[in-house]
Design a protein around this motif. Structure first.
Motif, PDB file in Angstrom:
ATOM      1  N   ARG A  80       0.824  -1.217   0.000  1.00 46.61           N
ATOM      2  CA  ARG A  80       0.000   0.000   0.000  1.00 46.61           C
ATOM      3  C   ARG A  80       0.856   1.264   0.000  1.00 46.61           C
ATOM      4  O   ARG A  80       0.490   2.269  -0.614  1.00 46.61           O
ATOM      5  N   VAL A  83      -4.325  12.106  -1.324  1.00 44.39           N
ATOM      6  CA  VAL A  83      -3.726  11.161  -2.253  1.00 44.39           C
ATOM      7  C   VAL A  83      -4.002   9.732  -1.802  1.00 44.39           C
ATOM      8  O   VAL A  83      -4.357   8.868  -2.595  1.00 44.39           O
ATOM      9  N   GLY A  84      -3.870   9.471  -0.516  1.00 47.15           N
ATOM     10  CA  GLY A  84      -4.156   8.116  -0.052  1.00 47.15           C
ATOM     11  C   GLY A  84      -3.854   7.960   1.415  1.00 47.15           C
ATOM     12  O   GLY A  84      -3.206   8.810   2.037  1.00 47.15           O
ATOM     13  N   THR A  85      -4.333   6.876   1.926  1.00 48.12           N
ATOM     14  CA  THR A  85      -4.074   6.565   3.338  1.00 48.12           C
ATOM     15  C   THR A  85      -3.621   5.113   3.438  1.00 48.12           C
ATOM     16  O   THR A  85      -4.020   4.263   2.628  1.00 48.12           O
ATOM     17  N   VAL A  86      -2.809   4.855   4.421  1.00 50.10           N
ATOM     18  CA  VAL A  86      -2.360   3.491   4.689  1.00 50.10           C
ATOM     19  C   VAL A  86      -2.467   3.271   6.189  1.00 50.10           C
ATOM     20  O   VAL A  86      -1.834   3.990   6.969  1.00 50.10           O
ATOM     21  N   LEU A  98       0.812   4.110  -2.763  1.00 53.79           N
ATOM     22  CA  LEU A  98       0.694   5.513  -2.388  1.00 53.79           C
ATOM     23  C   LEU A  98       1.755   6.350  -3.085  1.00 53.79           C
ATOM     24  O   LEU A  98       1.500   7.469  -3.541  1.00 53.79           O
ATOM     25  N   VAL A 134      -6.834   7.990  -8.699  1.00 55.58           N
ATOM     26  CA  VAL A 134      -5.998   7.835  -7.506  1.00 55.58           C
ATOM     27  C   VAL A 134      -6.857   7.613  -6.270  1.00 55.58           C
ATOM     28  O   VAL A 134      -6.520   6.789  -5.405  1.00 55.58           O
ATOM     29  N   GLU A 135      -7.958   8.321  -6.187  1.00 52.40           N
ATOM     30  CA  GLU A 135      -8.833   8.141  -5.018  1.00 52.40           C
ATOM     31  C   GLU A 135      -9.378   6.724  -4.959  1.00 52.40           C
ATOM     32  O   GLU A 135      -9.458   6.117  -3.893  1.00 52.40           O
ATOM     33  N   ASN A 184      -6.664   4.171  -3.925  1.00 49.94           N
ATOM     34  CA  ASN A 184      -6.231   4.217  -2.541  1.00 49.94           C
ATOM     35  C   ASN A 184      -7.344   3.890  -1.552  1.00 49.94           C
ATOM     36  O   ASN A 184      -7.194   4.085  -0.353  1.00 49.94           O
ATOM     37  N   ARG A 185      -8.439   3.396  -2.072  1.00 50.76           N
ATOM     38  CA  ARG A 185      -9.458   2.892  -1.139  1.00 50.76           C
ATOM     39  C   ARG A 185      -9.057   1.536  -0.597  1.00 50.76           C
ATOM     40  O   ARG A 185      -9.631   1.040   0.362  1.00 50.76           O
ATOM     41  N   HIS A 186      -8.095   0.933  -1.256  1.00 50.57           N
ATOM     42  CA  HIS A 186      -7.584  -0.371  -0.827  1.00 50.57           C
ATOM     43  C   HIS A 186      -8.685  -1.395  -0.680  1.00 50.57           C
ATOM     44  O   HIS A 186      -8.844  -2.038   0.361  1.00 50.57           O
ATOM     45  N   HIS A 216      -0.765   1.931 -11.389  1.00 49.04           N
ATOM     46  CA  HIS A 216      -1.116   1.465 -10.054  1.00 49.04           C
ATOM     47  C   HIS A 216      -1.345  -0.034 -10.001  1.00 49.04           C
ATOM     48  O   HIS A 216      -1.362  -0.619  -8.929  1.00 49.04           O
TER      49      HIS A 216
END
Lengths: 522, 212
Positions: free
Chosen positions: A93, A146-149, A97, B150-151, B154-156, B31
């Motif tokens: 992740r 941008v993102g979270t981990v 990112l 990108v959003e 990054n929700r994973h 990605h």
């Protein structure tokens, strides 16, 4: 914070976060300077709760204006994900990112600006830890998360706040408007939020691209600015002044331009367009330390002063921007001039003789109280003399308001020397007096006038026997036309009037011839 | 597990179609690609390094980042060129799937887990000024699309598990030399302005049903 994370996972997590902060698994070419700065900013620590790592991207113009463009922020909060696997999930992740970061960096407005950086402006970066400061982004800035981990220690969030209001830039900075009088003053702008980390240039285009200007890798941002924005060619009268110079009365003069001091030598004055003139009637006098460098001046901003008077070539005289916006001490000043009405008669050094005559006659015709003005003579550069304030009533000499009342100071003034060719001036002075008095004739002018060696703009020395400067000096003060001299004119007028009846009689006699002539024309 | 579906819409001029589609494809695949896996003994593996590079568009004021793999770029360009440049509505689907081995005689099953649909509306512009405006506007739109992508990334949400060495081909496309994207396929659907796609879809459905 209690966690169930074991030591190996903890070690791995720290390693991954550090790599993310510095460089991760992507093949990103390291720029040594940036790595060094980032490591320095990290100082062995990692982003933690309440201690965000921020990278600020800003733009700095050649004029010294700067503007924050975007702020990237790597934060950590308390929300933990204890179930997550460090070595696998967190790693992947974080890698994702970083790829997202790369993608987003090409999308913000600052990217396009950074591609065009060069002589007009540069992009700088700054890394700091602590609270993110978004105030410099202007109104309506946008934020992209941008993102979270999630990690067992907390949740890492990467966000970018970028300015969208670039109006200031588009209207001012990128238009190729030349400075009004060829003056370039470099200032160093103080950062609104003082921080320990200096700004650095972002000049890291990959090989194969035309990078344009390359900057030396220096630590100090001040040096970068200095080397990035060079001053004008040496033939121009240009100053490079730092803020510190405002405190001292001796600016750096890069030209040999010296200034004639007295007003009676008005018509002699050579000042090129660079010299600025400021009539005392404008009421300059505030101790404005933001007052920019004045040419060839013993600058003492605490006194009202009058710069040397522009000469025939001068055209429109200039004065520096008034300290109405003196608060912006760091901003560049261009010399602009707005003469007030009361001083207009003094403020128009025309290159035409007729205009000079008319101006002076205007000056004389106007009420005396107009001519009564505060006159403060300005000391020339490198002269260790106090500035004096002299008040004059109207004198029956042309350009009286510029004549110093007290000539003794000038005599003692080492900068004052008799001019080489004052004779050309005398007819002018003498002819302007209706009563024929030569109050303003040669004597005073000689004492007051300082013949200086000046280098006109764009002229080159030692190339031609007759260079621009020599030409200028020789032909600057041509003799007054005889027909324009008042005395002679007055005399001829009287004669004309006397001879008028005779002429009329002759014309009447030849009326028929005249009529025939007129008919041939029709 | 349901297939995740994302839809992006762009309006572009004819000559911008290829670049717009490549921009989206490359951003998604950036990605969804990793370095090549190098399996070692004891079931461990290491991941190779992936390079990136910027691509400046010629007909759009836009720059995007792609994986530094010319092979992948060529493969995507071949797919993107299939879309015509005429007026109308075109749709491109980028589908990531997993293979599930089936017993004979059934062929392997392809189970999509993420589908990106890009609807491209092609417009024709008359003047150069309009084209210049279009350049900038499409650039801005694509910037928004990148942020959207990108959003989502990054929700994973669901991602296939990292496979054992024997099953890596069921998850990743190992045919490329320098990069290893998840298994993907690209399909196109071109319709004219009247939207006859419904008809063709129905026709295809009936044909497929009859074929079984």
């Amino acid at each position: 914070m209690e966690t169930d994370i074991n030591s190996q996972d903890r070690k791995d997590l720290d390693k991954f976060i550090k790599f993310f902060a510095l460089k991760f698994n992507l093949a990103i070419k390291d720029i040594p300077e940036v790595t060094h700065e980032a490591k320095k900013a990290l100082a062995g620590q990692l982003p933690a709760i309440g201690r965000s790592m921020c990278v600020e991207i800003s733009l700095k113009t050649s004029e010294g204006d700067s503007m924050e463009l975007e702020i990237w922020c790597l934060e950590m909060n308390e929300k933990c994900d204890k179930e997550i696997k460090i070595s696998y999930t967190v790693y992947n992740r974080l890698s994702l990112l970083l790829k997202s970061l790369l993608a987003i960096t090409r999308v913000t407005p600052a990217y396009r600006l950074s591609r065009k950086q060069g002589h007009e402006y540069v992009i700088l970066y700054r890394i700091y830890f602590g609270e993110v400061q978004l105030n410099g982004l202007g109104e309506g800035f946008q934020t992209v998360r941008v993102g979270t981990v999630g990690t067992p220690m907390g949740t890492i969030t990467l966000s970018c706040a970028y300015r969208i209001n670039l109006a200031f830039m588009s209207t001012r900075q990128f238009e190729r408007t030349p400075p009004i009088m060829g003056i370039i003053i470099d200032h160093f702008v103080d950062r609104p939020y003082p921080s320990s980390s200096p700004m650095h240039p972002c000049n890291y285009r990959t090989t194969g691209e035309d990078t344009g200007v390359t900057y030396p890798s220096v630590e100090d941002s001040q040096e970068v600015c200095t080397t990035s924005f060079s001053t004008s060619p040496p033939s121009q009268c240009v100053f490079t002044v730092t803020k510190a110079h405002f405190q001292t009365p001796t600016p750096v003069v890069t030209d040999t331009l010296r200034v004639p001091m007295a007003g009676l030598a008005f018509s002699h004055q050579l000042s090129s367009s660079r010299l600025s003139y400021q009539p005392a009637a404008l009421g300059v006098g505030s101790a404005d330390l933001a007052y920019p460098v004045v040419f060839a001046a013993g600058l003492n901003t605490t006194h009202p002063h009058q710069l040397m008077v522009p000469g025939k070539e001068g055209g429109v005289p200039l004065a520096p921007n008034q300290p109405a916006h003196g608060a912006q001490a760091d901003q560049e000043r261009l010399a602009t001039y707005t003469p007030s009405d009361g001083a207009h008669c003094a403020a128009t050094p025309s290159s035409e003789d007729t205009e000079t005559v008319s101006n002076s006659s205007e000056g004389r015709a106007s009420p005396h109280d107009v001519l009564e003005t505060i006159f403060a003579r300005k000391v020339g550069a490198f002269v260790n003399k106090p500035i004096n304030q002299v008040t004059l009533t109207s004198l029956d000499i042309p350009f009286a308001m510029f004549a110093p009342k007290n000539l003794e100071l000038e005599d003692a003034d080492p900068m004052v020397n008799p001019p080489d060719s004052p004779d050309t001036e005398s007819p002018l002075q003498g002819s302007l007096h209706s009563d024929g008095s030569s109050g303003g004739s040669s004597g005073n002018t000689h004492d007051d006038f300082v013949m200086i060696d000046f280098k006109p703009a764009f002229s080159k020395d030692d190339i031609l026997p007759m260079d621009l400067g020599t030409f200028y000096r020789e032909f600057q003060n041509p003799p007054q036309l005889s027909s324009l001299s008042i005395d002679i004119g007055a005399q001829s007028m009287a004669e004309d009037l006397d001879s008028l009846p005779e002429k009329l009689a002759v014309h009447e006699k030849n009326v028929r011839e005249f009529d025939a002539f007129v008919e041939t024309l029709q | 597990m349901n297939c995740r579906s994302e839809v992006l819409e762009v309006s572009v001029e004819g000559r911008q179609v290829e670049e717009a589609m490549l921009a989206v494809l490359h951003t998604v695949l950036l990605h969804r690609s990793t370095g090549k896996f190098h399996y070692k003994k004891e079931g461990t593996y290491s991941i190779g390094t992936v390079g990136t590079q910027d691509v400046d568009c010629d007909f759009i004021d836009f720059t995007y980042v792609r994986v530094s793999s010319d092979e992948l770029d060529r493969a995507l360009r071949k797919d993107a060129l299939r879309n015509s440049g005429g007026d109308g509505l075109g749709q491109m689907s980028l589908e990531f799937y997993q293979k599930k081995k089936s017993r004979w005689p059934f062929s392997d099953e392809c189970i999509p887990w993420e589908v990106w649909t890009v609807k491209v509306h092609v417009v024709a512009l008359a003047t150069e000024q309009e084209r210049q405006i279009c350049r900038e506007k499409v650039g801005e739109k694509l910037c928004e699309k990148v942020i959207n992508i990108v959003e989502v990334m990054n929700r994973h949400e669901y991602l296939p598990k990292m496979p054992m060495q024997s099953e890596v081909d069921n998850v990743f496309d190992t045919g490329l030399r320098d990069v290893q994207p998840y298994l993907y396929k690209i399909s196109f659907q071109i319709t004219d302005a009247l939207g006859t796609s419904v008809t063709t879809t129905m026709r295809r459905l009936i044909k497929d049903t009859l074929a079984l």
